[in-house]
Design a protein around this motif. Structure first.
Motif, mmCIF file in Angstrom:
data_model
loop_
_atom_site.group_PDB
_atom_site.id
_atom_site.type_symbol
_atom_site.label_atom_id
_atom_site.label_comp_id
_atom_site.label_asym_id
_atom_site.label_seq_id
_atom_site.Cartn_x
_atom_site.Cartn_y
_atom_site.Cartn_z
ATOM 1 N N ILE A 2 -72.198 -30.375 58.400
ATOM 2 C CA ILE A 2 -73.317 -30.515 59.333
ATOM 3 C C ILE A 2 -72.859 -31.034 60.698
ATOM 4 O O ILE A 2 -73.123 -30.389 61.724
ATOM 5 C CB ILE A 2 -74.427 -31.390 58.708
ATOM 6 N N PRO A 3 -72.147 -32.160 60.779
ATOM 7 C CA PRO A 3 -71.730 -32.601 62.119
ATOM 8 C C PRO A 3 -70.678 -31.706 62.767
ATOM 9 O O PRO A 3 -70.661 -31.555 63.995
ATOM 10 C CB PRO A 3 -71.178 -34.013 61.894
ATOM 11 N N THR A 4 -69.813 -31.096 61.945
ATOM 12 C CA THR A 4 -68.783 -30.224 62.525
ATOM 13 C C THR A 4 -69.421 -28.999 63.165
ATOM 14 O O THR A 4 -69.101 -28.629 64.305
ATOM 15 C CB THR A 4 -67.775 -29.796 61.446
ATOM 16 N N LEU A 5 -70.302 -28.352 62.437
ATOM 17 C CA LEU A 5 -70.950 -27.151 62.977
ATOM 18 C C LEU A 5 -71.880 -27.492 64.139
ATOM 19 O O LEU A 5 -71.963 -26.736 65.123
ATOM 20 C CB LEU A 5 -71.708 -26.430 61.865
ATOM 21 N N ALA A 6 -72.567 -28.622 64.042
ATOM 22 C CA ALA A 6 -73.462 -29.012 65.136
ATOM 23 C C ALA A 6 -72.672 -29.335 66.403
ATOM 24 O O ALA A 6 -73.057 -28.911 67.504
ATOM 25 C CB ALA A 6 -74.298 -30.208 64.708
ATOM 26 N N LEU A 10 -71.381 -29.620 71.831
ATOM 27 C CA LEU A 10 -70.459 -30.302 72.734
ATOM 28 C C LEU A 10 -69.547 -29.298 73.439
ATOM 29 O O LEU A 10 -68.964 -28.421 72.802
ATOM 30 C CB LEU A 10 -69.597 -31.297 71.944
ATOM 31 N N PRO A 11 -69.414 -29.412 74.746
ATOM 32 C CA PRO A 11 -68.593 -28.443 75.483
ATOM 33 C C PRO A 11 -67.124 -28.439 75.028
ATOM 34 O O PRO A 11 -66.520 -27.374 74.897
ATOM 35 C CB PRO A 11 -68.696 -28.909 76.932
ATOM 36 N N TRP A 12 -66.536 -29.625 74.785
ATOM 37 C CA TRP A 12 -65.143 -29.668 74.355
ATOM 38 C C TRP A 12 -64.975 -28.986 73.009
ATOM 39 O O TRP A 12 -64.048 -28.199 72.808
ATOM 40 C CB TRP A 12 -64.662 -31.121 74.255
ATOM 41 N N ALA A 13 -65.853 -29.287 72.057
ATOM 42 C CA ALA A 13 -65.755 -28.687 70.728
ATOM 43 C C ALA A 13 -65.999 -27.183 70.795
ATOM 44 O O ALA A 13 -65.336 -26.412 70.092
ATOM 45 C CB ALA A 13 -66.751 -29.348 69.781
ATOM 46 N N ARG A 14 -66.918 -26.758 71.622
ATOM 47 C CA ARG A 14 -67.198 -25.328 71.760
ATOM 48 C C ARG A 14 -65.974 -24.592 72.300
ATOM 49 O O ARG A 14 -65.655 -23.481 71.871
ATOM 50 C CB ARG A 14 -68.385 -25.105 72.689
ATOM 51 N N ALA A 15 -65.241 -25.249 73.202
ATOM 52 C CA ALA A 15 -64.070 -24.614 73.794
ATOM 53 C C ALA A 15 -62.847 -24.656 72.881
ATOM 54 O O ALA A 15 -62.011 -23.750 72.923
ATOM 55 C CB ALA A 15 -63.737 -25.304 75.122
ATOM 56 N N LEU A 51 -62.748 -25.661 69.213
ATOM 57 C CA LEU A 51 -62.866 -25.502 67.757
ATOM 58 C C LEU A 51 -63.419 -24.116 67.418
ATOM 59 O O LEU A 51 -64.631 -23.910 67.408
ATOM 60 C CB LEU A 51 -63.778 -26.588 67.163
ATOM 61 N N ASN A 52 -62.510 -23.198 67.135
ATOM 62 C CA ASN A 52 -62.972 -21.878 66.710
ATOM 63 C C ASN A 52 -63.389 -21.954 65.231
ATOM 64 O O ASN A 52 -63.364 -23.009 64.604
ATOM 65 C CB ASN A 52 -61.886 -20.818 66.946
ATOM 66 N N HIS A 53 -63.784 -20.828 64.662
ATOM 67 C CA HIS A 53 -64.283 -20.818 63.283
ATOM 68 C C HIS A 53 -63.215 -21.269 62.291
ATOM 69 O O HIS A 53 -63.519 -21.948 61.304
ATOM 70 C CB HIS A 53 -64.803 -19.422 62.923
ATOM 71 N N THR A 54 -61.979 -20.899 62.546
ATOM 72 C CA THR A 54 -60.893 -21.301 61.644
ATOM 73 C C THR A 54 -60.702 -22.812 61.665
ATOM 74 O O THR A 54 -60.520 -23.436 60.607
ATOM 75 C CB THR A 54 -59.588 -20.606 62.056
ATOM 76 N N ALA A 55 -60.749 -23.413 62.813
ATOM 77 C CA ALA A 55 -60.596 -24.865 62.921
ATOM 78 C C ALA A 55 -61.743 -25.591 62.220
ATOM 79 O O ALA A 55 -61.530 -26.586 61.530
ATOM 80 C CB ALA A 55 -60.530 -25.285 64.378
ATOM 81 N N GLN A 56 -62.937 -25.078 62.371
ATOM 82 C CA GLN A 56 -64.090 -25.683 61.707
ATOM 83 C C GLN A 56 -63.948 -25.601 60.191
ATOM 84 O O GLN A 56 -64.185 -26.584 59.473
ATOM 85 C CB GLN A 56 -65.378 -24.992 62.147
ATOM 86 N N ALA A 57 -63.537 -24.443 59.704
ATOM 87 C CA ALA A 57 -63.352 -24.279 58.256
ATOM 88 C C ALA A 57 -62.226 -25.178 57.754
ATOM 89 O O ALA A 57 -62.314 -25.744 56.648
ATOM 90 C CB ALA A 57 -63.052 -22.818 57.931
ATOM 91 N N LEU A 58 -61.180 -25.332 58.530
ATOM 92 C CA LEU A 58 -60.063 -26.186 58.144
ATOM 93 C C LEU A 58 -60.493 -27.653 58.060
ATOM 94 O O LEU A 58 -60.120 -28.366 57.118
ATOM 95 C CB LEU A 58 -58.909 -26.029 59.137
#
Length: 109
Positions: A49-53, A58-63, A65-72
């Motif tokens: 929940i917090p990772t995907l949100a 957040l601009p830094w996370a959007r830039a 954290l791609n899908h692979t990083a989120q899954a990792l």
């Protein structure tokens, strides 16, 4: 030949004791697996929940954290939770079984 060896009382007691130890070990490890799986599910939800949100807000996370990083991130936390809780559960079961054996031997003595 092995059949004759298992007929002696000493061998029978050893085999029963070995079977009891094996059954106890299987039960303890199964309890650890179940507890670890429950912890992994909770950790996955609590992390996802917090990772995907944050990856969407957040601009830094959007830039960065791609899908692979989120899954990792999510899978690492789930795996760590599984192994930590399973290990603690198995060790607690082993400690409890050890103390029960010790108290039974003190009663018999």
């Amino acid at each position: 030949m092995a059949k004759n060896m298992a007929q002696s009382p000493l061998e029978r007691n050893t085999m029963i004791s070995l079977e009891q130890k094996l059954a106890t070990a299987k039960r303890c490890s199964h309890d650890g697996v179940v507890a670890g799986a429950k912890a992994a599910v909770v950790a996955t939800i609590a992390t996802a929940i917090p990772t995907l949100a944050s990856a969407r807000m957040l601009p830094w996370a959007r830039a960065n954290l791609n899908h692979t990083a989120q899954a990792l991130i999510i899978s690492t936390v789930a795996g760590a939770a599984y192994f930590i809780v399973a290990d603690k559960t198995i060790l607690a079961s082993a400690r409890r079984n050890s103390l029960e054996k010790r108290s039974l031997s003190n009663i018999e003595a």
